[in-house]
Design a protein around this motif. Structure first.
Motif, PDB file in Angstrom:
ATOM      1  N   UNK A  15       6.631   3.473  -9.520  1.00  0.00           N
ATOM      2  CA  UNK A  15       6.160   4.669 -10.222  1.00  0.00           C
ATOM      3  C   UNK A  15       5.479   5.634  -9.253  1.00  0.00           C
ATOM      4  N   UNK A  16       4.686   5.082  -8.341  1.00  0.00           N
ATOM      5  CA  UNK A  16       3.949   5.906  -7.386  1.00  0.00           C
ATOM      6  C   UNK A  16       4.903   6.632  -6.433  1.00  0.00           C
ATOM      7  N   UNK A  17       5.961   5.951  -6.022  1.00  0.00           N
ATOM      8  CA  UNK A  17       6.953   6.563  -5.131  1.00  0.00           C
ATOM      9  C   UNK A  17       7.649   7.705  -5.867  1.00  0.00           C
ATOM     10  N   UNK A  18       8.014   7.445  -7.111  1.00  0.00           N
ATOM     11  CA  UNK A  18       8.686   8.461  -7.922  1.00  0.00           C
ATOM     12  C   UNK A  18       7.805   9.712  -8.052  1.00  0.00           C
ATOM     13  N   UNK A  19       6.525   9.474  -8.322  1.00  0.00           N
ATOM     14  CA  UNK A  19       5.563  10.563  -8.469  1.00  0.00           C
ATOM     15  C   UNK A  19       5.375  11.315  -7.142  1.00  0.00           C
TER      16      UNK A  19
ATOM     17  N   UNK B 126      14.621  -2.234  -1.975  1.00  0.00           N
ATOM     18  CA  UNK B 126      15.324  -2.196  -3.255  1.00  0.00           C
ATOM     19  C   UNK B 126      14.530  -1.438  -4.311  1.00  0.00           C
ATOM     20  N   UNK B 127      13.211  -1.619  -4.315  1.00  0.00           N
ATOM     21  CA  UNK B 127      12.340  -0.917  -5.273  1.00  0.00           C
ATOM     22  C   UNK B 127      12.427   0.591  -5.053  1.00  0.00           C
ATOM     23  N   UNK B 128      12.448   0.998  -3.786  1.00  0.00           N
ATOM     24  CA  UNK B 128      12.513   2.418  -3.443  1.00  0.00           C
ATOM     25  C   UNK B 128      13.901   2.984  -3.787  1.00  0.00           C
ATOM     26  N   UNK B 129      14.935   2.209  -3.501  1.00  0.00           N
ATOM     27  CA  UNK B 129      16.313   2.649  -3.799  1.00  0.00           C
ATOM     28  C   UNK B 129      16.515   2.826  -5.302  1.00  0.00           C
TER      29      UNK B 129
ATOM     30  N   UNK C  33       0.860  -1.188   0.000  1.00  0.00           N
ATOM     31  CA  UNK C  33       0.000   0.000   0.000  1.00  0.00           C
ATOM     32  C   UNK C  33       0.888   1.226   0.000  1.00  0.00           C
ATOM     33  N   UNK C  34       0.508   2.216  -0.806  1.00  0.00           N
ATOM     34  CA  UNK C  34       1.148   3.518  -0.726  1.00  0.00           C
ATOM     35  C   UNK C  34       0.080   4.409  -0.135  1.00  0.00           C
TER      36      UNK C  34
ATOM     37  N   UNK D 125       5.439  -3.186  -8.925  1.00  0.00           N
ATOM     38  CA  UNK D 125       5.820  -2.360 -10.077  1.00  0.00           C
ATOM     39  C   UNK D 125       5.171  -0.980 -10.009  1.00  0.00           C
ATOM     40  N   UNK D 126       3.880  -0.950  -9.684  1.00  0.00           N
ATOM     41  CA  UNK D 126       3.166   0.330  -9.565  1.00  0.00           C
ATOM     42  C   UNK D 126       3.731   1.164  -8.419  1.00  0.00           C
ATOM     43  N   UNK D 127       4.200   0.466  -7.405  1.00  0.00           N
ATOM     44  CA  UNK D 127       4.759   1.134  -6.235  1.00  0.00           C
ATOM     45  C   UNK D 127       5.943   2.015  -6.629  1.00  0.00           C
TER      46      UNK D 127
END
Length: 93
Positions: A32-36, A66-69, A19-20, A28-30
């Motif tokens: 993009x969502x973090x970047x945004x 790792x996804x966030x990094x 969940x974001x 995968x969506x996470x």
């Protein structure tokens, strides 16, 4: 101390569930969502908190880190979910 308004908070209540904020997303969506979510923030405010449930495996948390990094975030806070009162940590094997 987490500032809920400006912070990016990822919750992992159980393995393979992300969940974001309050929105359920895939890994995968996470990304993009973090970047945004971080796009308009100053460098010092680019902090992501990862909150994991009691039964979430360590490997699952590492996947999220790792996804966030991958998105260039170095400031990551880990938040333990303390919902289970009196639960003891599983012994290390």
């Amino acid at each position: 101390n987490i500032n809920k308004e400006s912070s990016v908070i990822i919750s992992v209540p159980k393995d393979n569930e992300y969940y974001l904020g309050k929105k359920k997303v895939s890994l995968d969506d996470l990304k993009a969502a973090v970047e945004k979510a971080l796009a308009n923030k100053k460098e010092e405010d680019k902090i992501v908190y990862i909150k994991s449930g009691v039964e979430v495996s360590y490997g699952e948390v590492v996947k999220v880190i790792n996804a966030v990094r991958e998105k260039g975030v170095d400031k990551i806070g880990l938040v333990a979910d303390r919902k289970k009162k009196g639960a003891t940590a599983a012994p290390a094997t």
